[in-house]
Design a protein around this motif. Structure first.
Motif, mmCIF file in Angstrom:
data_model
loop_
_atom_site.group_PDB
_atom_site.id
_atom_site.type_symbol
_atom_site.label_atom_id
_atom_site.label_comp_id
_atom_site.label_asym_id
_atom_site.label_seq_id
_atom_site.Cartn_x
_atom_site.Cartn_y
_atom_site.Cartn_z
ATOM 1 N N HIS A 1 0.858 -1.177 0.000
ATOM 2 C CA HIS A 1 0.000 0.000 0.000
ATOM 3 C C HIS A 1 0.895 1.228 0.000
ATOM 4 O O HIS A 1 1.984 1.208 0.575
ATOM 5 C CB HIS A 1 -0.896 0.022 1.242
ATOM 6 C CG HIS A 1 -1.840 -1.136 1.296
ATOM 7 N ND1 HIS A 1 -2.984 -1.196 0.531
ATOM 8 C CD2 HIS A 1 -1.805 -2.280 2.004
ATOM 9 C CE1 HIS A 1 -3.609 -2.334 0.772
ATOM 10 N NE2 HIS A 1 -2.912 -3.017 1.674
ATOM 11 N N SER A 2 0.432 2.313 -0.596
ATOM 12 C CA SER A 2 1.272 3.510 -0.667
ATOM 13 C C SER A 2 1.298 4.290 0.640
ATOM 14 O O SER A 2 2.247 5.017 0.903
ATOM 15 C CB SER A 2 0.824 4.419 -1.808
ATOM 16 O OG SER A 2 -0.415 5.021 -1.501
ATOM 17 N N ASN A 3 0.247 4.149 1.441
ATOM 18 C CA ASN A 3 0.171 4.831 2.748
ATOM 19 C C ASN A 3 0.340 6.338 2.652
ATOM 20 O O ASN A 3 0.930 6.961 3.523
ATOM 21 C CB ASN A 3 1.198 4.240 3.722
ATOM 22 C CG ASN A 3 0.944 2.778 3.988
ATOM 23 O OD1 ASN A 3 -0.187 2.372 4.238
ATOM 24 N ND2 ASN A 3 1.985 1.970 3.911
ATOM 25 N N PRO B 1 -5.472 7.957 4.114
ATOM 26 C CA PRO B 1 -6.221 6.890 4.788
ATOM 27 C C PRO B 1 -6.746 5.862 3.786
ATOM 28 O O PRO B 1 -7.059 6.201 2.633
ATOM 29 C CB PRO B 1 -7.381 7.627 5.459
ATOM 30 C CG PRO B 1 -6.918 9.038 5.599
ATOM 31 C CD PRO B 1 -6.008 9.281 4.431
ATOM 32 N N ARG B 2 -6.799 4.624 4.236
ATOM 33 C CA ARG B 2 -7.303 3.529 3.398
ATOM 34 C C ARG B 2 -8.684 3.910 2.838
ATOM 35 O O ARG B 2 -9.533 4.396 3.567
ATOM 36 C CB ARG B 2 -7.401 2.266 4.233
ATOM 37 C CG ARG B 2 -7.479 1.017 3.401
ATOM 38 C CD ARG B 2 -7.437 -0.215 4.305
ATOM 39 N NE ARG B 2 -7.157 -1.370 3.501
ATOM 40 C CZ ARG B 2 -6.040 -2.081 3.557
ATOM 41 N NH1 ARG B 2 -5.116 -1.773 4.414
ATOM 42 N NH2 ARG B 2 -5.852 -3.100 2.773
ATOM 43 N N GLY B 3 -8.840 3.732 1.546
ATOM 44 C CA GLY B 3 -10.078 4.101 0.879
ATOM 45 C C GLY B 3 -10.055 5.493 0.278
ATOM 46 O O GLY B 3 -10.934 5.854 -0.497
ATOM 47 N N SER B 4 -9.047 6.289 0.626
ATOM 48 C CA SER B 4 -8.921 7.652 0.105
ATOM 49 C C SER B 4 -7.603 7.878 -0.622
ATOM 50 O O SER B 4 -7.296 9.000 -1.014
ATOM 51 C CB SER B 4 -9.011 8.658 1.259
ATOM 52 O OG SER B 4 -10.239 8.548 1.921
ATOM 53 N N ASP B 5 -6.820 6.845 -0.781
ATOM 54 C CA ASP B 5 -5.473 6.952 -1.334
ATOM 55 C C ASP B 5 -5.529 6.852 -2.856
ATOM 56 O O ASP B 5 -5.783 5.778 -3.404
ATOM 57 C CB ASP B 5 -4.598 5.845 -0.743
ATOM 58 C CG ASP B 5 -3.136 6.038 -1.024
ATOM 59 O OD1 ASP B 5 -2.787 6.441 -2.148
ATOM 60 O OD2 ASP B 5 -2.337 5.775 -0.109
ATOM 61 N N CYS C 1 -2.926 4.300 -4.464
ATOM 62 C CA CYS C 1 -3.383 2.906 -4.353
ATOM 63 C C CYS C 1 -4.527 2.647 -5.334
ATOM 64 O O CYS C 1 -4.553 1.620 -6.012
ATOM 65 C CB CYS C 1 -3.863 2.589 -2.936
ATOM 66 S SG CYS C 1 -2.544 2.174 -1.786
ATOM 67 N N SER D 1 -4.248 0.014 -8.335
ATOM 68 C CA SER D 1 -5.224 -1.067 -8.222
ATOM 69 C C SER D 1 -6.121 -1.138 -9.453
ATOM 70 O O SER D 1 -6.365 -2.227 -9.992
ATOM 71 C CB SER D 1 -6.072 -0.866 -6.961
ATOM 72 O OG SER D 1 -7.027 -1.890 -6.843
ATOM 73 N N ASP E 1 -5.306 -9.942 0.092
ATOM 74 C CA ASP E 1 -5.281 -8.618 0.706
ATOM 75 C C ASP E 1 -3.956 -7.918 0.420
ATOM 76 O O ASP E 1 -2.897 -8.361 0.841
ATOM 77 C CB ASP E 1 -5.494 -8.744 2.221
ATOM 78 C CG ASP E 1 -5.595 -7.391 2.887
ATOM 79 O OD1 ASP E 1 -6.242 -6.490 2.304
ATOM 80 O OD2 ASP E 1 -5.029 -7.234 3.979
ATOM 81 N N GLY E 2 -4.026 -6.831 -0.331
ATOM 82 C CA GLY E 2 -2.820 -6.071 -0.634
ATOM 83 C C GLY E 2 -1.917 -6.705 -1.669
ATOM 84 O O GLY E 2 -0.780 -6.270 -1.846
#
Length: 105
Positions: free
Chosen positions: A22-24, A27-31, A34, A38, A62-63
Protein backbone atom coordinates in the motif's frame (compact mmCIF):
# COMPACT_ATOMS: atom_id res chain seq x y z
CA UNK A 1 5.05 1.31 -0.54
CA UNK A 2 3.43 -0.35 -3.54
CA UNK A 3 5.87 -2.57 -5.42
CA UNK A 4 4.83 -3.49 -8.94
CA UNK A 5 7.07 -6.27 -10.22
CA UNK A 6 6.81 -7.08 -13.92
CA UNK A 7 7.88 -10.55 -15.07
CA UNK A 8 9.57 -10.79 -18.47
CA UNK A 9 11.08 -13.46 -20.68
CA UNK A 10 14.61 -13.20 -22.09
CA UNK A 11 13.19 -11.64 -25.28
CA UNK A 12 11.52 -8.87 -23.25
CA UNK A 13 7.93 -10.06 -23.60
CA UNK A 14 5.87 -9.73 -20.45
CA UNK A 15 4.66 -12.91 -18.76
CA UNK A 16 2.92 -11.43 -15.74
CA UNK A 17 3.09 -9.15 -12.75
CA UNK A 18 2.87 -8.93 -8.99
CA UNK A 19 1.50 -5.90 -7.13
CA UNK A 20 2.17 -5.82 -3.38
CA UNK A 21 1.67 -3.33 -0.59
CA UNK A 22 0.00 0.00 0.00
CA UNK A 23 1.27 3.51 -0.67
CA UNK A 24 0.17 4.83 2.75
CA UNK A 25 -0.11 8.39 1.45
CA UNK A 26 -3.71 8.80 2.66
CA UNK A 27 -6.22 6.89 4.79
CA UNK A 28 -7.30 3.53 3.40
CA UNK A 29 -10.08 4.10 0.88
CA UNK A 30 -8.92 7.65 0.11
CA UNK A 31 -5.47 6.95 -1.33
CA UNK A 32 -5.41 7.97 -5.00
CA UNK A 33 -2.09 6.24 -5.68
CA UNK A 34 -3.38 2.91 -4.35
CA UNK A 35 -6.61 3.41 -6.30
CA UNK A 36 -4.74 4.15 -9.52
CA UNK A 37 -2.38 1.18 -9.35
CA UNK A 38 -5.22 -1.07 -8.22
CA UNK A 39 -7.46 0.01 -11.11
CA UNK A 40 -4.73 -0.54 -13.68
CA UNK A 41 -3.66 -3.93 -12.36
CA UNK A 42 -7.20 -5.23 -11.74
CA UNK A 43 -8.19 -4.16 -15.27
CA UNK A 44 -5.21 -6.04 -16.73
CA UNK A 45 -6.00 -9.11 -14.60
CA UNK A 46 -9.66 -9.13 -15.63
CA UNK A 47 -8.89 -8.51 -19.30
CA UNK A 48 -6.45 -11.45 -19.43
CA UNK A 49 -8.96 -13.64 -17.57
CA UNK A 50 -12.38 -12.65 -18.89
CA UNK A 51 -11.72 -11.16 -22.33
CA UNK A 52 -8.66 -12.98 -23.63
CA UNK A 53 -9.38 -16.19 -21.67
CA UNK A 54 -5.70 -16.93 -21.12
CA UNK A 55 -4.58 -19.61 -18.68
CA UNK A 56 -2.55 -18.26 -15.76
CA UNK A 57 -1.59 -18.71 -12.14
CA UNK A 58 -3.03 -15.94 -10.03
CA UNK A 59 -3.35 -14.64 -6.50
CA UNK A 60 -5.78 -11.94 -5.45
CA UNK A 61 -5.27 -11.54 -1.70
CA UNK A 62 -5.28 -8.62 0.71
CA UNK A 63 -2.82 -6.07 -0.63
CA UNK A 64 -1.56 -8.43 -3.36
CA UNK A 65 -2.44 -9.16 -6.96
CA UNK A 66 -0.37 -11.60 -9.01
CA UNK A 67 -0.74 -13.04 -12.49
CA UNK A 68 1.70 -15.35 -14.33
CA UNK A 69 0.78 -16.66 -17.77
CA UNK A 70 0.93 -20.44 -18.20
CA UNK A 71 1.19 -20.04 -21.97
CA UNK A 72 3.62 -17.90 -23.98
CA UNK A 73 2.72 -14.22 -24.22
CA UNK A 74 1.28 -12.94 -27.48
CA UNK A 75 0.58 -9.55 -29.05
CA UNK A 76 -2.76 -9.21 -27.23
CA UNK A 77 -1.44 -10.04 -23.78
CA UNK A 78 1.55 -7.76 -24.41
CA UNK A 79 -0.78 -4.86 -25.27
CA UNK A 80 -2.69 -5.37 -22.02
CA UNK A 81 0.49 -5.60 -19.94
CA UNK A 82 2.11 -2.59 -21.61
CA UNK A 83 -0.99 -0.47 -21.00
CA UNK A 84 -0.78 -1.33 -17.30
CA UNK A 85 2.99 -0.70 -17.18
CA UNK A 86 2.67 2.72 -18.85
CA UNK A 87 0.00 3.74 -16.32
CA UNK A 88 1.93 2.48 -13.29
CA UNK A 89 5.09 4.19 -14.55
CA UNK A 90 3.23 7.51 -14.70
CA UNK A 91 1.95 7.05 -11.14
CA UNK A 92 5.50 6.20 -10.03
CA UNK A 93 6.68 9.53 -11.52
CA UNK A 94 4.05 11.38 -9.46
CA UNK A 95 4.76 9.51 -6.22
CA UNK A 96 8.17 7.79 -6.23
CA UNK A 97 8.00 7.57 -2.44
CA UNK A 98 4.82 5.51 -2.73
CA UNK A 99 5.15 3.39 -5.89
CA UNK A 100 8.10 1.43 -7.29
CA UNK A 101 8.06 -0.39 -10.63
CA UNK A 102 10.59 -3.23 -11.06
CA UNK A 103 11.32 -5.79 -13.76
CA UNK A 104 12.56 -9.37 -13.40
CA UNK A 105 12.89 -12.51 -15.47
Amino acid sequence: MIVAEIYRQADGKTTGFSIDGHSNTAPRGSDIFCAGVSSLSQSAYLCIKDHLHRDFDGDNGDGRLMLKLKTPPDDLTEAVFQTMIIGVREIEKLAPQAVRLTFSS
